[in-house]
Design a protein around this motif. Sequence first.
Motif, PDB file in Angstrom:
ATOM      1  N   CYS A 117      29.851  38.595  34.971  1.00 16.09           N
ATOM      2  CA  CYS A 117      30.888  37.710  34.423  1.00 16.09           C
ATOM      3  C   CYS A 117      32.239  37.990  35.065  1.00 16.09           C
ATOM      4  O   CYS A 117      32.992  37.068  35.383  1.00 16.09           O
ATOM      5  N   LEU A 118      32.566  39.265  35.269  1.00 16.04           N
ATOM      6  CA  LEU A 118      33.846  39.629  35.884  1.00 16.04           C
ATOM      7  C   LEU A 118      33.926  39.142  37.332  1.00 16.04           C
ATOM      8  O   LEU A 118      35.008  38.782  37.816  1.00 16.04           O
ATOM      9  N   LYS A 119      32.787  39.120  38.034  1.00 14.73           N
ATOM     10  CA  LYS A 119      32.773  38.586  39.395  1.00 14.73           C
ATOM     11  C   LYS A 119      33.104  37.094  39.386  1.00 14.73           C
ATOM     12  O   LYS A 119      33.835  36.588  40.249  1.00 14.73           O
ATOM     13  N   ARG A 120      32.566  36.380  38.408  1.00 13.18           N
ATOM     14  CA  ARG A 120      32.877  34.951  38.291  1.00 13.18           C
ATOM     15  C   ARG A 120      34.350  34.735  37.960  1.00 13.18           C
ATOM     16  O   ARG A 120      34.986  33.813  38.487  1.00 13.18           O
ATOM     17  N   VAL A 121      34.888  35.619  37.123  1.00 14.76           N
ATOM     18  CA  VAL A 121      36.320  35.544  36.798  1.00 14.76           C
ATOM     19  C   VAL A 121      37.153  35.755  38.061  1.00 14.76           C
ATOM     20  O   VAL A 121      38.148  35.056  38.305  1.00 14.76           O
ATOM     21  N   ALA A 122      36.737  36.698  38.905  1.00 19.87           N
ATOM     22  CA  ALA A 122      37.467  36.982  40.140  1.00 19.87           C
ATOM     23  C   ALA A 122      37.439  35.789  41.092  1.00 19.87           C
ATOM     24  O   ALA A 122      38.431  35.481  41.765  1.00 19.87           O
ATOM     25  N   LYS A 123      36.293  35.103  41.157  1.00 19.86           N
ATOM     26  CA  LYS A 123      36.195  33.930  42.028  1.00 19.86           C
ATOM     27  C   LYS A 123      37.101  32.806  41.539  1.00 19.86           C
ATOM     28  O   LYS A 123      37.746  32.120  42.339  1.00 19.86           O
ATOM     29  N   VAL A 124      37.160  32.620  40.234  1.00 13.89           N
ATOM     30  CA  VAL A 124      38.043  31.595  39.675  1.00 13.89           C
ATOM     31  C   VAL A 124      39.501  31.964  39.947  1.00 13.89           C
ATOM     32  O   VAL A 124      40.327  31.107  40.282  1.00 13.89           O
ATOM     33  N   ALA A 125      39.823  33.249  39.827  1.00 16.44           N
ATOM     34  CA  ALA A 125      41.187  33.708  40.100  1.00 16.44           C
ATOM     35  C   ALA A 125      41.552  33.494  41.567  1.00 16.44           C
ATOM     36  O   ALA A 125      42.696  33.136  41.895  1.00 16.44           O
ATOM     37  N   GLU A 126      40.584  33.691  42.459  1.00 16.82           N
ATOM     38  CA  GLU A 126      40.820  33.463  43.893  1.00 16.82           C
ATOM     39  C   GLU A 126      41.092  31.982  44.159  1.00 16.82           C
ATOM     40  O   GLU A 126      41.981  31.625  44.938  1.00 16.82           O
TER      41      GLU A 126
END
Length: 462
Positions: free
Chosen positions: A377-386
């Motif tokens: 989930c945190l990886k998906r959050v990072a992609k959205v932040a990018e």
Amino acid sequence: MALLSREGIAHGFHAERWAENLQALESGQLDEVMVLVASGTRAQTGRDAAFEWAIEIPDRSPGKMQEDGSIDFRERSLTTVVKQGDLIGRLIPPLPGTPGKDLLGRPVQPTQSVTIEVVTDSRISAKPSEDGVLSFHAAVGGGVARETRIQEAKNRSQQRIHLGIYPISNIEHDVDYSTGNVDFNGDVVIGGSVHAQFTVRATGTVSIGGYVEAGACITAGKDILIKRGVVGSTTELVASGDVMAKYIQEATIRAGGDVKAGSYIFNASIRAGGQVVVAGKGEGKSRALVGGLVWAAKGITARSIGSPYNTSTRLVVGIDPEYVNRADQIRANMQACDEKQQKLLRSVGLDSTDLALIRQRLARCRTPKEKQGILSCLKRVAKVAELEQGLQQELSEIAETQRKLAFRATANVQNELFAGVELRIGEETLTLHDDDAKVSFRLIQEDEQLSIQKGPFKGSLR
């Protein structure tokens, strides 16, 4: 000869000419300081390729305003019409040059000839002749589309000409119940007017010989050219290129290029990616820009702006409406990114990306699967932040582009400017409380302070 041989000169020495020079020197008849001993052979330049048009190719000006403010379509200069079988042009191939020689006998290559490549669509046929000339003919009737590009590479110049034929729809009279709405892939030429509530859509240019009546809707992939006027608060014109008309009254206009009115603009809503020009031609006193909202990215020029009887004229320059729309989309996307991140974090029991809180949450995991779910989930959050960071970068670039545009744009009044006009240039707004004349306004920055500066009118109405 021994001296020439020692210097390596193997070309360009003419013994008979040197004998004449030597005799003249000995007799005192030649007193030149420099005496030519040998000369190389100059390389002979070849012939550049050429494209000879068999049809008239005028400039790309949308039209010519007449003295009464109407648009003369004889000066439209946009479409060259051909019939099936017509010769469009001939491609003359290049001829190579002749090499020369320097004094050492080495070859000197001539300048390479300019070449031309002609790229056509399936509606144009090419016929070669014995001398290498290519003749291009129209396989079908229609309008000729052309585009020329020049490429430079390795000291070689190449010209590329793109040719195509696109359809043209000719409607000799009005667009009304006899024709119905018009939807055409190409140019549309209308001899009469577009009646109320009827729609015309074209991927090319729409040319109208009469009026656009109240409630009509015109959409064009290129320009909209109207010989007479446009009326009606529910009338809408949308063009990727320019819009030209004798007058515009109460209508809504959206143009990627310029909006030009030969006579006047009254209580209209106009947004242009280029300039708005009101030439103020024709008879009568109504030769001005009065009322409404006129928004032009590159500037506004008019004979007269405002009226003592109408104080609701609003002008906006130095802001591209397309960039504004894109900026609004970006902000909406960034908001969606924020909401997506919050939703993802809440799904694993987090309310922020604080590193300490994440470590505490991972420490409370009871199984490796639960921990892996949080990390995914945190990886998906990072992609959205990018993604959001990229949107923020684009938003910053748009802001800088708009800022530069604001300093280039001007508002110009050739004659009268009436009190009550509201002028915005970039992010600065000025309300005019007094009448004025022959003035120009632009945005300046002094001591890190922005302001709108007034100066004398120096432009011209085109």
